[in-house]
Design an enzyme around this catalytic site. Sequence first.
Site, PDB file in Angstrom:
ATOM      1  N   GLY A  35       0.831  -1.328  -0.124  1.00 15.01           N
ATOM      2  CA  GLY A  35      -0.086  -0.391  -0.227  1.00 15.01           C
ATOM      3  C   GLY A  35       0.568   1.050  -0.538  1.00 15.01           C
ATOM      4  O   GLY A  35       0.401   2.055  -0.577  1.00 15.01           O
ATOM      5  N   ASP A  95       0.695   3.665   4.050  1.00 11.55           N
ATOM      6  CA  ASP A  95       0.266   4.345   3.718  1.00 11.55           C
ATOM      7  C   ASP A  95      -1.577   4.573   4.618  1.00 11.55           C
ATOM      8  O   ASP A  95      -1.591   5.827   4.571  1.00 11.55           O
ATOM      9  CB  ASP A  95      -1.329   2.982   2.647  1.00 11.55           C
ATOM     10  CG  ASP A  95      -1.410   1.814   3.023  1.00 11.55           C
ATOM     11  OD1 ASP A  95      -0.957   1.690   4.335  1.00 11.55           O
ATOM     12  OD2 ASP A  95      -1.884   1.040   2.480  1.00 11.55           O
ATOM     13  N   ASP A 118      -5.469   2.427  10.393  1.00 13.54           N
ATOM     14  CA  ASP A 118      -6.744   2.798  11.032  1.00 13.54           C
ATOM     15  C   ASP A 118      -6.793   1.604  12.494  1.00 13.54           C
ATOM     16  O   ASP A 118      -6.726   2.150  13.490  1.00 13.54           O
ATOM     17  CB  ASP A 118      -6.982   1.254   9.727  1.00 13.54           C
ATOM     18  CG  ASP A 118      -8.855   1.047  10.291  1.00 13.54           C
ATOM     19  OD1 ASP A 118      -8.845   2.102  10.095  1.00 13.54           O
ATOM     20  OD2 ASP A 118      -8.999  -0.753   9.735  1.00 13.54           O
ATOM     21  N   GLY A 146      -4.259   0.109  14.506  1.00 17.27           N
ATOM     22  CA  GLY A 146      -2.738   0.948  14.732  1.00 17.27           C
ATOM     23  C   GLY A 146      -2.516  -0.974  14.688  1.00 17.27           C
ATOM     24  O   GLY A 146      -1.647  -0.967  15.464  1.00 17.27           O
ATOM     25  N   THR A 164      -1.072  -3.515  12.526  1.00 21.42           N
ATOM     26  CA  THR A 164      -0.466  -3.211  11.852  1.00 21.42           C
ATOM     27  C   THR A 164       0.885  -2.372  12.571  1.00 21.42           C
ATOM     28  O   THR A 164       2.617  -2.860  12.602  1.00 21.42           O
ATOM     29  CB  THR A 164      -0.210  -3.328  10.702  1.00 21.42           C
ATOM     30  OG1 THR A 164      -1.729  -3.570   9.940  1.00 21.42           O
ATOM     31  CG2 THR A 164       0.115  -3.632   9.299  1.00 21.42           C
ATOM     32  N   LYS A 213      -7.015   7.381  10.611  1.00 19.73           N
ATOM     33  CA  LYS A 213      -8.143   6.729  11.028  1.00 19.73           C
ATOM     34  C   LYS A 213      -8.238   6.623  12.296  1.00 19.73           C
ATOM     35  O   LYS A 213      -8.537   5.712  13.230  1.00 19.73           O
ATOM     36  CB  LYS A 213      -9.277   5.898   9.792  1.00 19.73           C
ATOM     37  CG  LYS A 213      -9.177   5.632   8.901  1.00 19.73           C
ATOM     38  CD  LYS A 213      -9.919   4.833   8.216  1.00 19.73           C
ATOM     39  CE  LYS A 213      -9.734   4.257   7.020  1.00 19.73           C
ATOM     40  NZ  LYS A 213     -10.463   3.004   6.642  1.00 19.73           N
ATOM     41  N   ASP A 227      -5.310   0.034  -1.929  1.00 28.28           N
ATOM     42  CA  ASP A 227      -6.520  -1.448  -2.628  1.00 28.28           C
ATOM     43  C   ASP A 227      -7.709  -1.404  -1.866  1.00 28.28           C
ATOM     44  O   ASP A 227      -7.499  -1.345  -1.070  1.00 28.28           O
ATOM     45  CB  ASP A 227      -5.519  -2.479  -3.363  1.00 28.28           C
ATOM     46  CG  ASP A 227      -5.796  -3.243  -2.385  1.00 28.28           C
ATOM     47  OD1 ASP A 227      -4.909  -3.115  -1.497  1.00 28.28           O
ATOM     48  OD2 ASP A 227      -5.607  -4.170  -1.714  1.00 28.28           O
ATOM     49  N   ARG A 271      -4.858   0.656  -6.762  1.00 30.23           N
ATOM     50  CA  ARG A 271      -3.815   1.327  -6.599  1.00 30.23           C
ATOM     51  C   ARG A 271      -2.842   2.070  -7.159  1.00 30.23           C
ATOM     52  O   ARG A 271      -2.526   3.464  -6.942  1.00 30.23           O
ATOM     53  CB  ARG A 271      -3.212   0.453  -6.354  1.00 30.23           C
ATOM     54  CG  ARG A 271      -3.017  -0.982  -5.745  1.00 30.23           C
ATOM     55  CD  ARG A 271      -1.796  -1.565  -5.199  1.00 30.23           C
ATOM     56  NE  ARG A 271      -1.446  -2.878  -4.445  1.00 30.23           N
ATOM     57  CZ  ARG A 271      -1.936  -3.055  -3.016  1.00 30.23           C
ATOM     58  NH1 ARG A 271      -2.075  -2.167  -2.247  1.00 30.23           N
ATOM     59  NH2 ARG A 271      -2.867  -4.322  -2.676  1.00 30.23           N
TER      60      ARG A 271
END
Length: 171
Positions: free
Chosen positions: A39, A95, A98, A100, A102, A126, A154, A160
């Site tokens: 991403g 990228d 969200d 968090g 990852t 976000k 994506d 992408r």
Amino acid sequence: MEKVQQLIEESKVRNRVSELALDISKHLDKITVICVLKGAIVFCSDLIRELSRNNVKVELDFARAKSYRGTESTGKVEIEFHGDVTGKNILLVDDIIDTGRTIKILKEYFIQNNAGSVKVCSLLDKPSRRVVNISADFTGFKVPDTFVVGYGIDYNEHYRELPYIGELILD
Ligand code: IMP
Ligand code: MG
């Protein structure tokens, strides 16, 4: 059929990437950028060229973190990385943050593998979706809780290539 509605136009993305690079250059002058695949690839390739305009020396590597199936977060994160980060000042480029999960797991992974320091730069954030306590050191744009695509991001491997950031509308 789904469609994409523009959320952040191309010129705004470009301007923000320049601002981020300037901001990063005030804190760091020699970094190992780790692009979080897939991403962050478009964002990262623009960002490193902007960093060079601000006289930041960059080494580039890649990590893979898989956490998403369709629009549903699975909560499980797999990391793939083959380099050596010992003593290096890492800038993790992602990228979107969200939940968090990852970025938190990636950050811990590089700290455990003896990086000199680890900072995080994310194009999008976000904040309303966060389930773990983490934030980026450098953030491009805050976005509402919608599914975004484009500029590397994506939906099931589509969109992408869009030069702008859009919102995915499913019907
Ligand atoms: P987190 O672990 O929940 O923070 O998820 C982060 C990853 O999920 C991001 O790096 C993206 O790859 C993916 N993701 C989160 N939100 C979106 C979205 O709105 N569109 C596409 N991918 C997303
Ligand atoms: Mg990602």
